[in-house]
Design an enzyme around this catalytic site. Structure first.
Site, PDB file in Angstrom:
ATOM      1  N   SER A 254      -3.194  24.947  94.884  1.00  0.00           N
ATOM      2  CA  SER A 254      -4.001  23.923  95.526  1.00  0.00           C
ATOM      3  C   SER A 254      -3.969  24.036  97.056  1.00  0.00           C
ATOM      4  O   SER A 254      -4.499  24.979  97.619  1.00  0.00           O
ATOM      5  CB  SER A 254      -3.516  22.549  95.051  1.00  0.00           C
ATOM      6  OG  SER A 254      -4.492  21.573  95.243  1.00  0.00           O
TER       7      SER A 254
ATOM      8  N   ASP B 285      -8.281  35.107 105.147  1.00  0.00           N
ATOM      9  CA  ASP B 285      -9.681  35.328 105.549  1.00  0.00           C
ATOM     10  C   ASP B 285      -9.814  35.518 107.056  1.00  0.00           C
ATOM     11  O   ASP B 285     -10.668  36.285 107.520  1.00  0.00           O
ATOM     12  CB  ASP B 285     -10.548  34.154 105.083  1.00  0.00           C
ATOM     13  CG  ASP B 285     -10.719  34.119 103.578  1.00  0.00           C
ATOM     14  OD1 ASP B 285     -10.459  35.160 102.933  1.00  0.00           O
ATOM     15  OD2 ASP B 285     -11.104  33.068 103.041  1.00  0.00           O
TER      16      ASP B 285
ATOM     17  N   LYS C 206      -5.757  26.993  91.291  1.00  0.00           N
ATOM     18  CA  LYS C 206      -6.345  25.648  91.250  1.00  0.00           C
ATOM     19  C   LYS C 206      -7.276  25.470  92.443  1.00  0.00           C
ATOM     20  O   LYS C 206      -6.832  25.498  93.583  1.00  0.00           O
ATOM     21  CB  LYS C 206      -5.266  24.571  91.276  1.00  0.00           C
ATOM     22  CG  LYS C 206      -5.849  23.160  91.316  1.00  0.00           C
ATOM     23  CD  LYS C 206      -4.768  22.122  91.491  1.00  0.00           C
ATOM     24  CE  LYS C 206      -5.373  20.737  91.624  1.00  0.00           C
ATOM     25  NZ  LYS C 206      -6.132  20.565  92.871  1.00  0.00           N
TER      26      LYS C 206
END
Length: 755
Positions: free
Chosen positions: A481, A492, A506
């Site tokens: 999460s 990224d 998740k």
């Protein structure tokens, strides 16, 4: 959506609960309760408030859930399966005849909720309670005669895929084997028959005691959890008790005396003291003390709590700050007839620092050079939502704590930082975005897609970085999460290395709905309805890929522990699918790809000759082998041979640990005894439990040490190659400090935007 301002948006603690117990350990004994014992009255009957809470939850779930589904016969069938799976996943309480009796309920649970009539669900729970006590009494009855361990019986301890026992005789046989296995484990540990009989009789009697204390809230919690989790894996119903616990877990504080309690036999025992709390400061309470009675204020009557369930005892001890609570204590070193002590404590706000972010420094060698690598362990993305909304400048926050630790690590002159998110199941969405902001200048961190398909990028608007040097994030299957948001954003942006195992997967966002704000009777100060943790959105990486199901793939992979088939988003039948959308408007701050191959090569060369890494792999292989077993022999000779083989292997592991790490070789285990002692945790002495936990905390952490070495390798490479440093350091190595005001205080959330 007029209800939105009353909600708190957060990412569920997804890993927490993934391994939760399937059901409360339930039921009511046929015997009379002991004096002073708090016992529920059977059969349990639903209250008006519980029925209203169920219907109110359904209104939210059928209208505002991310994938709203009607509460109809089809959903009723899902609830039916989930409810029985929760109560009796191992198929050891109900028989096929019971299931035939309850078959009509398969299409009636929807009507039960809409009509505010929970009689059907409660009838199931009441029979569960009755069966649980009956089975424990049956097991106790078997102890008198003992068992013959010379036969060829085996015990299948993983019955999740088994059929329901066809009749009472088959159910009795299952319990005969369960009880035989309990006896055999103690026998293999060297216990004599009399001691075994006493230990097991006490164990089963204590189980009955706990079962007898189940109440309406437990029944409602079990049924409504089955409904909530039938919509998706991370929607949950939290009754008043569960809601309180969740709130404490998120804000890491409570108002009380600062004592960690546990149930042991008929007593609530002090397990440990929270440093700086009223109990610790008093000097009058110590671990092992047993709480006999509790009084409110200076003169309130003392209430006998011997035999009470632990959460009822806790409820009496907690209270408003600066109020007095009086405790009658049976000291740890006194016998059952020992002299009682009376202690008055003033409640204070207690912070649970054990679950807060922590730091340490690992020294690694790079040739002839020693490098300091800072480690920040973050167990959860916590935030005190209430204090933040109230404008408290010192509200508890993971980001604020990490920012402070980074300042301290810079003062320690570390050359790289590892953020350890292993087994961090998530928490606050705003904390995930703000924590990322400590390591980038400004920009989007995550994209949130709502039920209408609208996408909003959320990110860091505060200029500057708290740490601009080499960075790594250590993850495993339990990182979920909010952990995945942070790790994905760092990856990224090219801001740091992701090291470890693929994460949980998740990718959903939950809102916390305080049902008392919407239900009838909400004017009452006492919570009646609880809270609903409801999935309302998906989060998606800024590169456009969801973490749902797939998680975050590390740049440098460590061996997996093999739990992926049993643990993770992909193991849920009703998990949302993976999704891809257009990327957000962001620009990577660096390019770490030139590091991947050389760092991986250095890592592989180092671990190939590392005795600690080889030991970890061997222990992991043994863990996988034991985990894959689903049955055991009930023949003493066969089990004894297995035990000797296991003990030999554990002795080898212990000797290798001693050779590698020094000491007695036990510092990397949870118990000095390598074998199975046949006891449940609360049957061992508190002293031995605390010793084992202390040893586990001091154990050598081979994956963390290796992650630190990888960052040390990176530091060495960057110092030797300025061109490479300009490529892989953020913003070409340009220093962008965060202003002191920004590290000192995080701006309060805007009510109109999700946090």
């Amino acid at each position: 959506m007029s209800f939105r301002p009353a909600l708190v948006l957060f990412l569920a603690l997804s890993a927490a609960g993934a391994y939760a117990q399937n059901a409360p350990d339930a039921s009511q004994a046929a015997t009379s309760p002991e004096p002073g014992r708090k016992v529920s009255t059977l059969p349990l009957k639903p209250t008006v408030a519980e029925a209203q809470a169920a219907q109110l939850s359904a209104r939210f779930l059928t209208r505002f859930h991310y994938q709203a589904q009607p509460l109809d016969d089809a959903m009723s069938a899902k609830i039916y399966k989930a409810y029985f799976d929760a109560l009796d996943s191992e198929k050891v309480f109900f028989t096929q005849a019971d299931m035939a009796k309850f078959e009509p309920l398969k299409t009636q649970f929807d009507d039960a909720i809409w009509n505010q009539d929970l009689t059907g669900p409660f009838s199931v729970f009441n029979l569960y309670v009755e069966r649980a006590v009956d089975r424990m009494n049956y097991a106790r009855g078997l102890l008198a005669k003992g068992f013959d361990f010379n036969g060829n019986d085996s015990y299948n301890f993983d019955r999740k895929k088994a059929a329901w026992p066809k009749d009472q005789a088959e159910l009795d046989d299952v319990w005969r084997k369960r009880t035989m296995n309990d006896w055999l484990r103690l026998k293999l540990a060297g216990k004599n028959d009399d001691d075994i009989r006493k230990t097991l009789d006490k164990r089963y009697a204590n189980y009955i005691t706990r079962v007898r204390q189940l109440d309406n809230e437990d029944a409602t919690q079990a049924f409504m959890t089955a409904y909530a989790e039938s919509t998706d894996p991370h929607t949950d119903y939290l009754g008043p008790r569960a809601a309180d616990s969740f709130d404490i877990a998120m804000k890491l504080s409570l108002e009380g005396i600062g004592a960690v309690l546990q149930a042991r036999d008929d007593y609530t025992q002090v397990r440990e003291l929270v440093p700086g709390g009223p109990a610790s400061k008093s000097g009058k309470i110590k671990p092992g003390d047993r709480i006999v009675a509790i009084g409110q204020g200076e003169t309130g009557p003392m209430v006998d709590v011997v035999g009470w369930r632990q959460d009822d005892v806790v409820k009496l001890i907690r209270g408003k700050k600066d109020t007095t609570v009086r405790l009658e204590i049976l000291p740890a070193d006194a016998g059952l007839d020992g002299k009682h002590e009376f202690i008055a404590l003033v409640r204070k706000k207690v912070t649970m620092e054990e679950q807060a972010a922590k730091k340490k420094v690992i020294d690694v060698k790079d040739g002839d050079v020693d490098r300091k690598i800072g480690i920040i362990e973050l167990p959860t993305f916590y935030q005190d939502f209430g204090a933040r909304r109230a404008g408290d400048a010192n509200f508890k926050s993971a980001t604020r704590d990490v920012a402070k630790l980074l300042t301290e690590l810079k003062a320690d002159k570390v050359e790289g930082v590892v953020i350890d998110l292993r087994n961090n199941g998530g928490g606050s969405l705003s904390e995930a975005t703000e924590l990322t902001g400590l390591f980038i200048d400004t920009g989007p961190v995550v994209q949130v897609r709502d039920a209408r398909g609208q996408v909003e990028a959320q990110g860091d608007d505060a200029p500057g970085m708290a740490w601009d040097g080499p960075l790594a994030v250590l993850v495993n299957r339990g990182s979920a999460s909010a952990s995945e948001i942070f790790a994905a954003a760092i990856q990224d942006y090219g801001r740091g290395l992701i090291i470890g195992e693929p994460t949980f997967g998740k990718g959903t966002v939950q809102n916390l709905v305080d049902l008392d704000k919407f239900g009838r009777g909400s004017s009452s100060e006492k919570p009646q309805y609880g809270e609903l943790k409801m999935t309302i959105a998906e989060f998606i990486r800024i590169n456009g890929d969801s973490t749902q199901l797939r998680g975050v793939t590390p740049d440098i992979k460590f061996p997996e522990n093999g739990d992926a088939k049993d643990f993770g988003e992909s193991t849920y039948d009703n998990a949302l699918p993976w999704r891809q959308i257009p990327p957000a408007d962001y620009k990577p701050v660096a390019d770490l790809k030139p590091l991947f191959v050389p760092l991986t090569q250095k890592h592989e060369a180092r671990v190939a000759t590392s005795p600690a890494w080889k030991l970890m792999l061997d222990e992991l292989a043994q863990y996988k082998k034991l985990r894959d077993k689903t049955d055991v022999s009930l023949n003493f000779a066969a089990r004894q041979a297995e035990r000797k083989q296991y003990d030999t292997m554990q002795t080898d592991f212990r000797n290798r640990r001693k050779s590698i790490f020094g000491g007695d070789g036990s510092d990397n285990t949870t118990d000095d005894n390598s074998g199975d002692d046949g006891l449940n945790p609360n049957e061992r002495s508190l002293k031995s439990e605390l010793k084992s936990e202390s040893a586990a905390k001091k154990a050598k952490d081979t994956p963390l040490d290796e992650a630190a070495h990888i960052v040390g390798d990176e530091v060495g490479m960057l110092k030797a190659d300025g061109k490479l440093a300009a490529t892989v350091l953020p913003y070409g190595g340009k220093k962008i400090d965060m202003a002191p005001a920004q590290t000192a205080q995080v701006p309060p959330p805007q009510p109109s935007s999700p946090h």
